[in-house]
Design a protein around this motif. Structure first.
Motif, PDB file in Angstrom:
ATOM      1  N   UNK A 117      22.010 -64.794  15.140  1.00  0.00           N
ATOM      2  CA  UNK A 117      23.042 -65.817  15.002  1.00  0.00           C
ATOM      3  C   UNK A 117      22.417 -67.191  15.204  1.00  0.00           C
ATOM      4  N   UNK A 118      22.156 -67.921  14.133  1.00  0.00           N
ATOM      5  CA  UNK A 118      21.592 -69.264  14.296  1.00  0.00           C
ATOM      6  C   UNK A 118      22.563 -70.166  15.038  1.00  0.00           C
ATOM      7  N   UNK A 119      22.017 -71.188  15.701  1.00  0.00           N
ATOM      8  CA  UNK A 119      22.829 -72.051  16.542  1.00  0.00           C
ATOM      9  C   UNK A 119      22.620 -73.501  16.127  1.00  0.00           C
ATOM     10  N   UNK A 120      23.742 -74.252  16.084  1.00  0.00           N
ATOM     11  CA  UNK A 120      23.683 -75.643  15.641  1.00  0.00           C
ATOM     12  C   UNK A 120      24.601 -76.501  16.479  1.00  0.00           C
ATOM     13  N   UNK A 130      31.485 -82.190   9.542  1.00  0.00           N
ATOM     14  CA  UNK A 130      30.212 -81.481   9.387  1.00  0.00           C
ATOM     15  C   UNK A 130      30.227 -80.175  10.167  1.00  0.00           C
ATOM     16  N   UNK A 131      30.678 -80.223  11.411  1.00  0.00           N
ATOM     17  CA  UNK A 131      30.684 -79.013  12.241  1.00  0.00           C
ATOM     18  C   UNK A 131      31.531 -77.916  11.617  1.00  0.00           C
ATOM     19  N   UNK A 132      32.691 -78.277  11.100  1.00  0.00           N
ATOM     20  CA  UNK A 132      33.562 -77.273  10.492  1.00  0.00           C
ATOM     21  C   UNK A 132      32.979 -76.733   9.193  1.00  0.00           C
ATOM     22  N   UNK A 133      32.277 -77.575   8.437  1.00  0.00           N
ATOM     23  CA  UNK A 133      31.606 -77.086   7.236  1.00  0.00           C
ATOM     24  C   UNK A 133      30.543 -76.058   7.610  1.00  0.00           C
ATOM     25  N   UNK A 134      29.763 -76.356   8.651  1.00  0.00           N
ATOM     26  CA  UNK A 134      28.750 -75.398   9.094  1.00  0.00           C
ATOM     27  C   UNK A 134      29.392 -74.101   9.570  1.00  0.00           C
ATOM     28  N   UNK A 135      30.438 -74.210  10.368  1.00  0.00           N
ATOM     29  CA  UNK A 135      31.060 -73.024  10.950  1.00  0.00           C
ATOM     30  C   UNK A 135      31.705 -72.133   9.902  1.00  0.00           C
ATOM     31  N   UNK A 136      32.308 -72.735   8.880  1.00  0.00           N
ATOM     32  CA  UNK A 136      32.997 -71.935   7.869  1.00  0.00           C
ATOM     33  C   UNK A 136      32.056 -71.423   6.781  1.00  0.00           C
ATOM     34  N   UNK A 137      31.014 -72.178   6.484  1.00  0.00           N
ATOM     35  CA  UNK A 137      30.113 -71.766   5.408  1.00  0.00           C
ATOM     36  C   UNK A 137      28.944 -70.920   5.906  1.00  0.00           C
ATOM     37  N   UNK A 139      29.279 -68.371   8.619  1.00  0.00           N
ATOM     38  CA  UNK A 139      30.150 -67.772   9.633  1.00  0.00           C
ATOM     39  C   UNK A 139      29.415 -66.974  10.697  1.00  0.00           C
ATOM     40  N   UNK A 140      28.166 -66.627  10.458  1.00  0.00           N
ATOM     41  CA  UNK A 140      27.410 -65.904  11.488  1.00  0.00           C
ATOM     42  C   UNK A 140      26.703 -66.860  12.450  1.00  0.00           C
ATOM     43  N   UNK A 141      26.882 -68.177  12.249  1.00  0.00           N
ATOM     44  CA  UNK A 141      26.262 -69.170  13.122  1.00  0.00           C
ATOM     45  C   UNK A 141      27.175 -69.506  14.296  1.00  0.00           C
ATOM     46  N   UNK A 142      26.572 -69.989  15.371  1.00  0.00           N
ATOM     47  CA  UNK A 142      27.305 -70.562  16.488  1.00  0.00           C
ATOM     48  C   UNK A 142      27.162 -72.078  16.398  1.00  0.00           C
ATOM     49  N   UNK A 143      28.292 -72.782  16.376  1.00  0.00           N
ATOM     50  CA  UNK A 143      28.279 -74.226  16.161  1.00  0.00           C
ATOM     51  C   UNK A 143      29.002 -74.923  17.316  1.00  0.00           C
ATOM     52  N   UNK A 144      28.397 -75.997  17.803  1.00  0.00           N
ATOM     53  CA  UNK A 144      29.003 -76.819  18.843  1.00  0.00           C
ATOM     54  C   UNK A 144      29.224 -78.217  18.275  1.00  0.00           C
ATOM     55  N   UNK A 188      19.406 -75.994  14.683  1.00  0.00           N
ATOM     56  CA  UNK A 188      19.709 -77.173  13.864  1.00  0.00           C
ATOM     57  C   UNK A 188      20.530 -78.145  14.700  1.00  0.00           C
ATOM     58  N   UNK A 189      20.169 -79.408  14.624  1.00  0.00           N
ATOM     59  CA  UNK A 189      21.009 -80.494  15.143  1.00  0.00           C
ATOM     60  C   UNK A 189      21.265 -81.455  13.992  1.00  0.00           C
TER      61      UNK A 189
END
Length: 284
Positions: A117-120, A130-137, A139-144, A188-189
């Protein structure tokens, strides 16, 4: 009143006010009042549809406010960003189409992370675009998503609730000292920080008069918050992690030099669809 006549009037008013896209804005304002899509408005015009007095009054009021250069997104309460429709209004930066490229660069970096699970983190998330685009596109990533403006955070939270991405976590904090518990763990940041120099006045009234100053201005040279993002991202990213920064079209060389001085590797600037420098990436 005939819908075509109302639209023609709206376009004429917005054109006189030098609104950049009068036809599109007029159709979107009518669509908002009627509760239909822009395409349905166009179809109703062809069929000779009419509007009642209350609808006409509501459209004309919104057209006058748009002619005064109140942002279209504030009038409709919505802004499109990639596949998302976000709630926006006073107190939060309205996401721009060019930022979709920045999100894409971050998404590509996340997708390139092998396994697990990649983390950003999105530093200074504003509306959460941006955060919501990452989280929805991804979906296996963890986004803060990190935001420090109380007024903007209201919109961040609303959009997170509306979208319902379970892999997104919101944090109310200043980006300079955010997320110490994640030091050295992120892949990723990404950030769209304020980068306008204090002496530069935005040309568009929609930006100059309505976007929050804290989301626009980045100190004397425009790079104060970029420096803070560089330091925080260096702390948060694992070795080999990716930083993605949005910036102004004339700042690519300065930001690459700043990142090189901070120890980043392979700093590279990407141009947007109009051929303007828009984002710089670098490796930890």
């Amino acid at each position: 009143m005939n819908l075509r006549a109302l639209l023609d009037h709206a376009v004429a008013v917005l054109t006189t006010a030098r609104v950049p896209s009068p036809e599109a804005d007029a159709e979107l304002l009518v669509a908002h009042v009627l509760g239909v899509s822009r395409g349905q408005v166009q179809a109703q015009v062809v069929t000779g549809a009419s509007v009642d007095a209350e609808q006409r009054h509501a459209v004309l009021e919104l057209v006058e406010r748009r002619a005064a250069r109140e942002p279209l997104q504030h009038l409709t309460g919505r802004a499109a960003f990639r596949s998302l429709e976000l709630a926006v209004g006073p107190g939060v930066f309205v996401p721009r189409p060019e930022t979709e490229l920045v999100a894409q660069l971050a998404i590509d970096a996340l997708l390139a992370v092998p396994g697990g699970s990649p983390r950003a983190a999105d530093l200074g998330t504003g509306s959460g675009a941006i955060a919501l685009a990452l989280a929805t596109e991804v979906p296996h990533a963890e986004v803060v998503a990190v935001e420090n403006s109380p007024r903007a955070y209201v919109w961040t939270r609303e959009n997170a609730t509306r979208v319902g991405a379970s892999n997104l976590r919101l944090v109310f904090a200043d980006l300079a000292d955010a997320l110490p518990e994640l030091d050295g763990t992120l892949d990723v940041v990404v950030s769209n920080p304020p980068y306008i120099p204090l002496g530069a006045i935005p040309r568009d009234p929609e930006v100059r008069l309505h976007d929050p100053e804290a989301a626009l201005y980045g100190g004397a040279d425009g790079l104060d918050v970029v420096r803070a993002v560089s330091a925080t991202a260096w702390r948060l990213l694992r070795p080999g992690g990716t930083l993605v920064l949005e910036h102004g079209e004339l700042q690519g060389a300065d930001i690459r030099a700043l990142l090189d001085a901070d120890g980043w590797r392979a700093a590279a600037t990407t141009r947007d669809l109009l051929g303007r420098d828009r984002a710089t990436t670098a490796l930890r």
